[in-house]
Design an enzyme around this catalytic site. Structure first.
Site, PDB file in Angstrom:
ATOM      1  N   SER A  20      26.218 -55.887  40.900  1.00  0.00           N
ATOM      2  CA  SER A  20      25.588 -56.962  40.124  1.00  0.00           C
ATOM      3  C   SER A  20      25.785 -56.720  38.633  1.00  0.00           C
ATOM      4  O   SER A  20      25.165 -57.376  37.800  1.00  0.00           O
ATOM      5  CB  SER A  20      24.094 -57.054  40.442  1.00  0.00           C
ATOM      6  OG  SER A  20      23.458 -55.821  40.214  1.00  0.00           O
ATOM      7  N   THR A 151      11.619-102.516  28.220  1.00  0.00           N
ATOM      8  CA  THR A 151      11.239-102.096  29.573  1.00  0.00           C
ATOM      9  C   THR A 151      12.276-102.755  30.480  1.00  0.00           C
ATOM     10  O   THR A 151      12.764-103.853  30.161  1.00  0.00           O
ATOM     11  CB  THR A 151       9.826-102.578  29.980  1.00  0.00           C
ATOM     12  OG1 THR A 151       9.800-104.000  29.921  1.00  0.00           O
ATOM     13  CG2 THR A 151       8.749-102.032  29.057  1.00  0.00           C
ATOM     14  N   HIS A 152      12.634-102.094  31.553  1.00  0.00           N
ATOM     15  CA  HIS A 152      13.702-102.594  32.442  1.00  0.00           C
ATOM     16  C   HIS A 152      15.005-102.852  31.678  1.00  0.00           C
ATOM     17  O   HIS A 152      15.790-103.713  32.066  1.00  0.00           O
ATOM     18  CB  HIS A 152      13.301-103.891  33.161  1.00  0.00           C
ATOM     19  CG  HIS A 152      11.931-103.861  33.754  1.00  0.00           C
ATOM     20  ND1 HIS A 152      11.695-103.481  35.051  1.00  0.00           N
ATOM     21  CD2 HIS A 152      10.716-104.140  33.211  1.00  0.00           C
ATOM     22  CE1 HIS A 152      10.392-103.546  35.298  1.00  0.00           C
ATOM     23  NE2 HIS A 152       9.780-103.931  34.193  1.00  0.00           N
ATOM     24  N   SER A 273      39.359 -90.014  20.007  1.00  0.00           N
ATOM     25  CA  SER A 273      40.184 -90.059  21.204  1.00  0.00           C
ATOM     26  C   SER A 273      41.608 -89.681  20.828  1.00  0.00           C
ATOM     27  O   SER A 273      42.071 -89.993  19.730  1.00  0.00           O
ATOM     28  CB  SER A 273      40.146 -91.474  21.785  1.00  0.00           C
ATOM     29  OG  SER A 273      41.312 -91.720  22.546  1.00  0.00           O
ATOM     30  N   LYS A 279      38.124 -94.895  18.360  1.00  0.00           N
ATOM     31  CA  LYS A 279      36.981 -94.297  19.054  1.00  0.00           C
ATOM     32  C   LYS A 279      36.189 -93.285  18.230  1.00  0.00           C
ATOM     33  O   LYS A 279      36.747 -92.506  17.477  1.00  0.00           O
ATOM     34  CB  LYS A 279      37.451 -93.604  20.347  1.00  0.00           C
ATOM     35  CG  LYS A 279      37.949 -94.534  21.420  1.00  0.00           C
ATOM     36  CD  LYS A 279      36.894 -95.514  21.923  1.00  0.00           C
ATOM     37  CE  LYS A 279      35.925 -94.913  22.895  1.00  0.00           C
ATOM     38  NZ  LYS A 279      36.431 -94.505  24.170  1.00  0.00           N
ATOM     39  N   GLU A 286      26.575 -86.812  25.518  1.00  0.00           N
ATOM     40  CA  GLU A 286      27.049 -86.895  26.910  1.00  0.00           C
ATOM     41  C   GLU A 286      27.075 -85.524  27.576  1.00  0.00           C
ATOM     42  O   GLU A 286      26.692 -85.364  28.738  1.00  0.00           O
ATOM     43  CB  GLU A 286      28.446 -87.513  26.952  1.00  0.00           C
ATOM     44  CG  GLU A 286      28.451 -88.980  26.545  1.00  0.00           C
ATOM     45  CD  GLU A 286      29.857 -89.490  26.306  1.00  0.00           C
ATOM     46  OE1 GLU A 286      30.299 -90.343  27.087  1.00  0.00           O
ATOM     47  OE2 GLU A 286      30.512 -89.035  25.353  1.00  0.00           O
TER      48      GLU A 286
HETATM   49  N1  ARG Z   1      21.355 -54.268  42.088  1.00  0.00           N
HETATM   50  C1  ARG Z   1      20.132 -54.493  42.770  1.00  0.00           C
HETATM   51  C2  ARG Z   1      19.438 -55.738  42.223  1.00  0.00           C
HETATM   52  O1  ARG Z   1      19.761 -56.140  41.151  1.00  0.00           O
HETATM   53  C3  ARG Z   1      19.247 -53.338  42.630  1.00  0.00           C
HETATM   54  C4  ARG Z   1      18.145 -53.297  43.642  1.00  0.00           C
HETATM   55  C5  ARG Z   1      18.566 -52.485  44.765  1.00  0.00           C
HETATM   56  N2  ARG Z   1      17.554 -52.249  45.679  1.00  0.00           N
HETATM   57  C6  ARG Z   1      17.873 -51.993  46.915  1.00  0.00           C
HETATM   58  N3  ARG Z   1      16.898 -51.839  47.744  1.00  0.00           N
HETATM   59  N4  ARG Z   1      19.115 -51.939  47.295  1.00  0.00           N
HETATM   60  O2  ARG Z   1      18.556 -56.323  42.849  1.00  0.00           O
END
Ligand code: ARG
Length: 456
Positions: A20, A151-152, A273, A279, A286
Site C-alpha cells: 500500500s 423556478t423550473h 477552441s 469560442k 465544467e
Molecule cells: N498496509 C496495511 C494497511 O494499510 C497495514 C495493516 C496490516 N495489518 C494486517 N493485519 N495485515 O491497512
C-alpha cells in the site's frame, strides 16, 4: 517482519499486489509523529528504559530528516509506510526493533490516518472560509443588480444578484458544519488498541492521546481497528460540497451562454477552441462539475467496502485511502479555483434587466397589489393570468406594454400600481426576512460577515 512462521518468502507478485506504499507514503510525517508519541510513552511507563526511548526517538527524527531531504527512498517490498519507516529506523538505530512493543499496525494505521486527515481537513476549512468570503464579496458587488430568478428554469420573479450569491453562502456554510463534524470524528486516539484486543503492557493511552492532540483514547479496541466511519463523515461532506459546486457551475455555465449572456467570466478563467475562433469556454466550471462524480464515487466505494466486513480488522480496509486522498485533493483544488473565479465574475446589468422586460416575472406583483386592494388572491391570480394570456397572444412583452393595455385588463390598476411595476420595486418590496429585498440582502451580508468571523 513475519519470517518466523513462514517456510517460503512472500512471492514477488504477491508483494506487489498487497503493498500500500503508493497510497500511504504521503502520511510519513504523521506516522513518525505517532511513533514518537508511542515511544515517549513506552519510556515514561518503564516498558522501555528512558535511555532506549530517547535513542529510538532520535532515530525517528533522523528518518524524518532523511525523507525530507530526499535521501531515503522507500521500498514497495516493505509493504507500507509504517514498515518502511520502522525498517529504516532499525538500520540507523538497532533499538528500533523495540519500537513496535505494545502496538500493531492496525491501531497504528488508524492513528496515522487520523493525524494526517486532521491536518488536511484543517486546511480545507481555511479554503472553505475563503470561498464563503468570495460569495459575501460578490454579493456586496452585485447587490443592486437585478436578474430574473428562475423556478423550473422559467422566469419566476426578479431577484437581486446579491441575494443569489448569498444563497450559495448558506449552502456552503452548512457544508462547513459538515466539515467540522468530520473533523470532530477524528478526536479519539486509536493507539493502544493493538491488533484488536488491547495489550498486556501497561500502556498509558491517555498520554499518547494527549501528546498527539486527540481529546481522549478510543473506548473499544475492537471497534477502533474495525471502523472507518470517520472517513465516511468526510466523504459525505465532500459529496455534498461537490453537489453544491456542481449546481452552482450549471447556473454560471448557463448564464454565460449566448442565450442568457448576463454573466461575464474573466478571460483568464476560460479557454478557447483549437478550431472555432469565436469560442470562450467555461472549462473551469465544467471541470468542477465533472469532478463531482468521482467524489461521490469515492464515497460509495468505501460504503461498499465496509458493508459486509466482519468485526474487526480485515485487509479490505487497506483499500480505504486511495479514494479518500483523491477526494481531498479534488475538493481542495475546486475550493481554491472556484473562490478565485467568484472573485472576478461580473454581471452584465443591462442584459440581465432586458431579460426581465422580455418576460412576465412581475405578474405576481400585480396580483399581490390587487390583493391589497381587497380582491381575494385566487381571483387576482385569475385576472392577471388572463391578462398575461392576452399579452402572449398579442406578442407583447412586459417591456412593450402601454399603461392603457394594463388598465384595460386590470380593473383596479391605478397610478400607484404603475409605480410599483418595475423590477427595482419588485425586489425592494420583497422586504420579508430572508427575502430578496435590498434591505434584507444588506442585512444578510452584514450578518454573513459576522457568521464567517465566528466560525471556529
Ligand atoms: N498496509 C496495511 C494497511 O494499510 C497495514 C495493516 C496490516 N495489518 C494486517 N493485519 N495485515 O491497512
Amino acid at each position: 517482519m513475519w519470517h518466523g512462521r513462514f517456510k517460503q518468502d512472500t512471492a514477488e507478485i504477491v508483494k506487489k499486489f498487497t503493498q500500500s506504499l503508493d497510497v500511504d507514503w504521503r502520511m510519513y510525517e504523521a506516522d513518525i509523529e505517532g511513533s514518537i508519541a508511542h515511544v515517549k510513552m513506552l519510556g515514561k511507563t518503564g516498558i522501555l528504559s528512558s535511555e532506549e526511548a530517547s535513542k529510538i526517538e532520535a532515530g525517528l527524527h533522523e528518518v524524518l530528516n532523511e525523507i525530507q531531504e530526499g535521501k531515503f527512498t522507500p521500498s514497495e517490498s516493505l509493504e507500507d509506510v509504517h514498515m518502511n519507516i520502522e525498517a529504516r529506523l532499525t538500520e540507523i538505530e538497532p533499538l528500533g526493533a523495540k519500537l513496535h512493543t505494545g502496538r500493531s499496525r492496525n491501531d497504528q494505521v488508524a492513528t496515522t490516518t487520523k493525524i494526517y486527515l486532521r491536518k488536511r481537513l484543517h486546511s480545507l476549512k481555511d479554503d472553505l472560509r475563503n470561498l464563503l468570503r468570495a460569495f459575501l464579496n460578490a454579493s456586496e458587488r452585485h447587490i443592486d443588480i437585478i436578474i430574473p430568478g428562475y423556478t423550473h428554469m422559467q422566469q419566476a420573479q426578479p431577484i437581486s444578484m446579491g441575494h443569489y450569491w448569498l444563497s450559495w453562502f448558506e449552502a456552503f456554510i452548512r457544508d462547513y458544519s459538515r466539515l467540522q463534524f468530520a473533523l470532530d470524528a477524528l478526536n479519539e486516539c486509536p493507539l493502544g488498541a493493538g491488533a484488536l484486543a488491547g495489550s498486556t503492557f501497561p500502556l498509558d493511552r491517555e498520554m499518547t492521546s494527549q501528546l498527539l492532540g486527540f481529546t481522549e483514547p478510543t473506548r473499544n479496541s475492537l471497534d477502533t481497528v474495525a471502523s472507518r466511519d470517520y472517513m465516511m463523515d468526510y466523504h459525505y461532506f465532500a459529496s455534498m460540497f461537490m453537489i453544491h459546486i456542481s449546481r452552482l457551475c450549471t447556473d454560471l455555465i448557463t448564464w454565460n451562454s449566448q442565450e442568457f449572456a448576463f454573466i461575464v467570466l474573466p478571460d483568464s478563467f476560460c479557454t478557447g477552441s483549437s478550431m472555432m475562433p469565436q469560442k470562450k469556454n467555461p472549462d473551469v466550471l465544467e471541470l468542477s462539475r465533472g469532478k463531482t462524480g468521482q467524489v461521490i464515487g469515492n464515497m460509495i466505494d468505501l460504503l461498499i467496502n465496509l458493508k459486509g466486513l466482519p468485526m474487526t480488522y480485515n485487509r479490505d480496509l487497506q483499500e480505504d485511502k486511495r479514494g479518500l486522498w483523491a477526494s481531498i485533493d479534488t475538493v481542495e483544488s475546486v475550493m481554491k479555483i472556484i473562490a478565485a473565479l467568484i472573485d472576478e465574475v461580473e454581471v452584465d446589468e443591462e442584459v440581465a434587466l432586458s431579460g426581465i422586460y422580455k418576460g412576465y416575472s412581475l405578474a405576481t406583483d400585480i396580483a399581490e397589489y390587487l390583493v391589497m386592494k381587497g380582491i381575494p388572491f385566487r381571483e387576482a391570480h385569475a385576472i392577471v393570468g388572463r391578462f398575461i394570456g392576452w399579452c402572449i397572444e398579442n406578442h407583447l412583452a412586459f417591456g412593450e406594454l402601454r399603461v392603457g393595455d394594463i388598465q384595460e385588463h386590470i380593473p383596479k390598476a391605478d397610478w400607484v400600481m404603475m409605480k410599483i411595476l418595475s423590477p427595482e420595486e419588485s425586489v425592494r418590496r420583497r422586504n420579508v426576512y430572508g427575502g430578496t429585498g435590498f434591505e434584507q440582502v444588506e442585512q444578510q451580508i452584514r450578518e454573513g460577515h459576522e457568521r464567517l468571523e465566528s466560525l471556529k
